[in-house]
Design a protein around this motif. Structure first.
Motif, PDB file in Angstrom:
ATOM      1  N   CYS A   8       0.867  -1.172   0.000  1.00  0.00           N
ATOM      2  CA  CYS A   8       0.000   0.000   0.000  1.00  0.00           C
ATOM      3  C   CYS A   8       0.910   1.229   0.000  1.00  0.00           C
ATOM      4  CB  CYS A   8      -0.887   0.001   1.245  1.00  0.00           C
ATOM      5  SG  CYS A   8      -1.797   1.541   1.498  1.00  0.00           S
ATOM      6  N   CYS A  11       0.563   2.628   3.719  1.00  0.00           N
ATOM      7  CA  CYS A  11       0.893   1.780   4.879  1.00  0.00           C
ATOM      8  C   CYS A  11       2.104   0.872   4.675  1.00  0.00           C
ATOM      9  CB  CYS A  11      -0.310   0.914   5.229  1.00  0.00           C
ATOM     10  SG  CYS A  11      -1.807   1.868   5.514  1.00  0.00           S
ATOM     11  N   VAL A  14       1.344  -5.111   3.230  1.00  0.00           N
ATOM     12  CA  VAL A  14       0.165  -5.651   3.905  1.00  0.00           C
ATOM     13  C   VAL A  14      -0.023  -7.089   3.453  1.00  0.00           C
ATOM     14  CG1 VAL A  14      -1.023  -3.438   4.208  1.00  0.00           C
ATOM     15  CG2 VAL A  14      -1.393  -4.733   2.116  1.00  0.00           C
ATOM     16  N   CYS A  38      -6.889  -1.631   1.178  1.00  0.00           N
ATOM     17  CA  CYS A  38      -5.886  -1.804   2.224  1.00  0.00           C
ATOM     18  C   CYS A  38      -6.596  -2.102   3.551  1.00  0.00           C
ATOM     19  CB  CYS A  38      -5.021  -0.553   2.358  1.00  0.00           C
ATOM     20  SG  CYS A  38      -3.821  -0.671   3.697  1.00  0.00           S
ATOM     21  N   THR A  40      -5.541  -1.729   6.450  1.00  0.00           N
ATOM     22  CA  THR A  40      -5.163  -0.783   7.496  1.00  0.00           C
ATOM     23  C   THR A  40      -5.815   0.584   7.290  1.00  0.00           C
ATOM     24  OG1 THR A  40      -3.040  -1.912   7.684  1.00  0.00           O
ATOM     25  CG2 THR A  40      -3.206   0.256   8.701  1.00  0.00           C
ATOM     26  N   CYS A  41      -5.565   1.201   6.129  1.00  0.00           N
ATOM     27  CA  CYS A  41      -6.072   2.568   5.905  1.00  0.00           C
ATOM     28  C   CYS A  41      -7.379   2.612   5.120  1.00  0.00           C
ATOM     29  CB  CYS A  41      -5.008   3.417   5.204  1.00  0.00           C
ATOM     30  SG  CYS A  41      -4.675   2.930   3.497  1.00  0.00           S
ATOM     31  N   ARG A  42      -7.818   1.469   4.568  1.00  0.00           N
ATOM     32  CA  ARG A  42      -9.065   1.344   3.803  1.00  0.00           C
ATOM     33  C   ARG A  42      -9.034   2.042   2.446  1.00  0.00           C
ATOM     34  NH1 ARG A  42     -10.655  -2.940   5.379  1.00  0.00           N
ATOM     35  NH2 ARG A  42     -12.645  -2.616   4.397  1.00  0.00           N
TER      36      ARG A  42
END
Length: 106
Positions: A8, A11, A14, A38, A40-42
């Motif tokens: 990502c 981030c 991932v 992602c 984590t951060c969407r």
């Protein structure tokens, strides 16, 4: 279960399951891509997929969606672009045709 490592831009690396990836294989190879959200951060991440990446993802269990680009997309376009006035004229002609059709069949 297979785990696929992707990157990502926000981030970093991932880990994803095959079901979390979308692989689109195009008839024009340089338009193929894979995408994922992602965890984590969407953010939605979309990256190009060359033949090697396609083979790796498919072998990891990611289903490939086939996309065939119609030949018309590659045709050379000649003439001026359609303007706002062209669209307005088209709509006004549709209204005129509706009135004529209703008088014939109405």
């Amino acid at each position: 279960m297979t785990t696929i490592k992707a990157s990502c831009p926000v981030c970093g690396d991932v880990e994803l399951k095959p079901a979390q990836l979308r692989l689109v294989v195009c008839s024009r190879a340089d338009w193929s891509y894979y995408a994922f959200t992602c965890p984590t951060c969407r953010d939605e991440v979309r990256k190009p997929a060359d033949e090697e990446i396609v083979a790796l993802l498919v072998s990891g269990g990611v289903p490939a969606e086939r996309w065939h680009v119609p030949a018309e997309a590659f045709e050379e376009k000649a003439g001026a672009a359609i303007s706002y006035d062209d669209v307005l004229d088209f709509v006004l002609n549709l209204d005129r045709l509706d009135v004529e059709a209703s008088s014939l069949f109405g």
